[in-house]
Design a protein around this motif. Sequence first.
Motif, PDB file in Angstrom:
ATOM      1  N   ASP A 204      32.835  57.469  52.263  1.00  0.00           N
ATOM      2  CA  ASP A 204      33.190  56.357  51.207  1.00  0.00           C
ATOM      3  C   ASP A 204      34.604  55.964  51.235  1.00  0.00           C
ATOM      4  N   GLY A 244      29.007  55.251  44.842  1.00  0.00           N
ATOM      5  CA  GLY A 244      28.697  56.259  44.857  1.00  0.00           C
ATOM      6  C   GLY A 244      27.314  56.683  45.385  1.00  0.00           C
ATOM      7  N   ARG A 252      28.417  61.891  44.961  1.00  0.00           N
ATOM      8  CA  ARG A 252      29.616  61.535  45.385  1.00  0.00           C
ATOM      9  C   ARG A 252      30.006  60.145  44.372  1.00  0.00           C
ATOM     10  N   LEU A 253      31.331  59.989  44.184  1.00  0.00           N
ATOM     11  CA  LEU A 253      31.619  58.902  43.533  1.00  0.00           C
ATOM     12  C   LEU A 253      33.014  58.539  43.931  1.00  0.00           C
ATOM     13  N   SER A 269      38.477  59.429  45.403  1.00  0.00           N
ATOM     14  CA  SER A 269      37.009  59.696  45.588  1.00  0.00           C
ATOM     15  C   SER A 269      36.519  61.099  45.408  1.00  0.00           C
ATOM     16  N   ARG A 271      33.253  64.571  45.753  1.00  0.00           N
ATOM     17  CA  ARG A 271      31.788  64.943  46.168  1.00  0.00           C
ATOM     18  C   ARG A 271      31.843  66.451  45.442  1.00  0.00           C
TER      19      ARG A 271
END
Lengths: 774, 261
Positions: A204, A244, A252-253, A269, A271
């Motif tokens: 991401d 996410g 994850r985000l 980010s 995880r």
Amino acid sequence: MKSMKKLSLLLFLFIATFGFGQNYTISGSIADEGSGETLLDGSVRVKELSNVGARTNAYGFYSLSLPKGEYTLIYRASGFDVQEKVITLDKDIALNIDLVMSKDVQEVAEVKVTAVKENENITSSEMNVTRLTPKDIELIPVLFGEKDVMKTLQLTPGVSSAGEGSAGFFVRGGGADQNLILLDEAVVYNASHLLGFFSVFNSDAIKDVSLYKTGIPARFGGRASSVMDVKMKEGNNRRFGVSGGLGLISSRLAVEGPIVKNKGSFILSGRRSYLDLFAKLSKKKTIKETKLYFYDINLKANYRLSDKDRIFISGYFGRDVFGFGKNSSYDWGNSAATIRYNRIISNKLFSNTSFIYSNFNYKISEKSGTSSFGVNSSIEDWNLKQNFSYYPNKNNTLKLGINVMHHTFKPGSLQSTGTEAVTLKLKNRYGVEFGAYVQNDQKIGSRLNLMYGLRYSGFALVGGTSYEFDNDGKKLSERDYKRWEQVKLHQGIEPRLSMSFILTEHNSIKLGYNRNFQYMHQLSNSTTSTPLDVWVPVSNNIKPQIADQIALGYYQNLYKNIFRISTEIYYKNLQNQIDYRNGADLIFNNEIEGELVYGKGRAYGLELQIEKKKGKITGWISYTLSRSLRQFDQINEGKEFSARQDRTHDLSVVLMYKINKKIALSSTFIFYTGNAVTFPAGKYEIDGQTYPYYTERNGHRMPDYHRLDLGATFYFKERKHFDHNLNFSIYNAYARQNAYRIEFRKNEDTGNPEAVQISLFRIIPSLTYNFKIK
Amino acid sequence: MKIAIIILTGLFIFSSCEKVIKVDLNDTEKRIIIQGNYSGDGQVVDVKISLTSSYFDNSTSPNLDNAVVTISDQTGSPQNVPSIGNGKYQLLNYAPTAGATYTMTVVYDGIEYKASSILNSTIAQDPMHIEYEVEEPGPFGEEGEEGFVAYINYTDPASTTDFYQVVTHVNGEQMEKYVSNDKFINGSTVIDYAYGFLKSGDTINIDLRTINEATHDYYVELSTLNDGNVATPANPKYQWSNRGLGYFSVFGSSVREHIIP
């Protein structure tokens, strides 16, 4: 009148010769219109002139000098719509371009033919690099709900996984420690979580991944086989976004957005995996108290101080934790921080200054009753880099720079309390590694692109204690050094060359040569590598590894550039390779250098790849046929033997099928020859115990490895500000028991000796829900 | 390292597995193994000679009874070590000379195998310590054992670099045999765990042998062969010429025996 004519003729000639034809420069940045992210693989070409153009540098900056005139400039980048700009060049122009991301054309069966053919892999002056752009990353197969860039690179020719349960990868027969892995210029020592199952790179947050296997640019140094350069996204500087995924194994985000609109942005980010939550369901007490998880956090922020200055800050922190029962815990991880400052000094000169910190450490702790035992080990780096890019004219791009890095090696301190208290500390070692380089990318005529450069590098070992040994590894002497006193200086000159010759607009030939010095080596006490393997620097006993590699490639596009075929052959020569004496003692040994023996190696191979990048069905087939050999006087009676990673055949087949806007399927099939291993050739008894008898080193093979992964992604209805999908994937779909290790032991019932194969992962399904708020 | 196995079995207890497989080892070549021992204090020369056997073959190593074995010190005059059957050869009453270098020669099937070893001075073993101990419960709640524990007791001479081999018999059966050196204990008095747990009536016999460096290194390398996870599976450094496997150990011996009351 005659004299006037003569004078104007002279004046004209004068201007033509000494006025350099009155060149002017167009410069600026190429960025993504949606997010403001600069594009690293952007390029500008001049419609009217052949083979004239420029590429963006690592910060999205380009500079092109042309004679006065009118031109149509074509701006492009992979995954974006092409943009044309007509300009009248009669003075220097600053031109920043925003490209618009291409709408998904995959539901269209026909291929869109554009004004410029999509054959940049043939004609581009960028050579010998395997690149994954965000567009490419979008398309790769998903495993456990994640797009793993490292696993994807292992599906390309010449790059192989070190195996299940192993953290590294091999490039062209080189060892796992011969790859330089960089995250925004910081060195990453351990690039995977859970021993190879997940990479430390959260896709991401990634903008670009480039893997250099040959003709490595002169700005990179320090490892013998490859460079994996990972660059993080800068964050959307136009609007906020959250994305996410929630999965069975990990979640994850990522949050990104502007700090000041169009001027600064950030991306954060993270995880975390939670396999241990499943273990808690177990009734068995030992499993219930197992801790097994990893987490990582990426942060990046940048700010444009002015049109010409920009500052970036990035940070990474990741950790793997494992604990068995209440009393033992193992944890390790990387952390890194970078501060970078860009300045556009003139429209032809770009400067970047970076200050980097990186750290890798591990901690082990065991408790039993009243006594406890703890081990701590780490590597810490401080690095200062200065790079310049200079664009004197349309045919040359000059790059030069310098960097100095200070390493602190803390191989370990051991502390135990209880009835036998011991504190043992392995002595710290320090090193100063430096490099200076100069490189030119030159275009000659309309067909030839040349990159040539020179790197001067070195490593000075300072401080600590040094030892002298005889040929059998017995210590002869030891000497203590003051903190900044030099023990030994190693240095070398590394020439780098890369050349591409365009035959027609459909095919080209490329050639690459590089010499690389490596000043740090990772030692492993087992047949697989683990994060706890110790890194040792060069010293008065250990010399730098030197790799010389030459490669030749042929590239062809077929059928309107839908299919791309590439073939490469390479030969690599390795000097000063390291291995261990028989019966080497690697556990907590200050005098570890006495346990090492030195030799040489060579690797050669043929790589083939066919890719289809357009249409409903995309993917590639890659195949590598290769050998990797070593020779040490003290091993195998001096005869050449296969390196552990000598994998004769390595095949990957990747297919993605986008059925319609709602469903996409993917499958990956991998096959490779098993590792070379040493098996016994007989057995004998000593004092009543049975021992194996060995003849050749690495004379046998593990069973072949193959597996199939399948995945399906279901896209829900796309809304203006919200995208979401559900991904289902199966790892090892036909549940093959691939061998992780083969042990020879006695059968418990019959007492007969037998070979037992241990395999790790059978079939693993996973479900992940992904979303994006934009 | 074991950690890799531990983590991954913890991770995928539902997934990982073992199975027996067929492996072609190409194991036809046979080599000789000579285990030569000369105890200076006991004045006994004991030799066992055998051949390697095929790996998956369950029969024991074939013994060789028709080799010619001789031992001599640096002054020459080799003494024959006669065969006593079962691959064993023995010579009694062979008087030692302290500090001498002994050479053993074995001739079998036309090939001569030679090895040499120095006799180091005997280091006396002091009377062993016996303690009654109760073990703590384990980390997962297992009960601890209890009984008598024997500790070996000796003082390492500071002026020499010494190598030891400790052989422990309990009730006539060999229970332990390991090597050690004086790297961390030079000059100190050692009280080290020898064997536990014993009960009343047990006889414990500890032999403290002073071996030399080559034999010590051989045993260290040998012990790594059965550790499945070593980076360099290879035969220990050859102690015998012509690639004969095995060792030739010449040692001083100090024995203590104790019956638990």
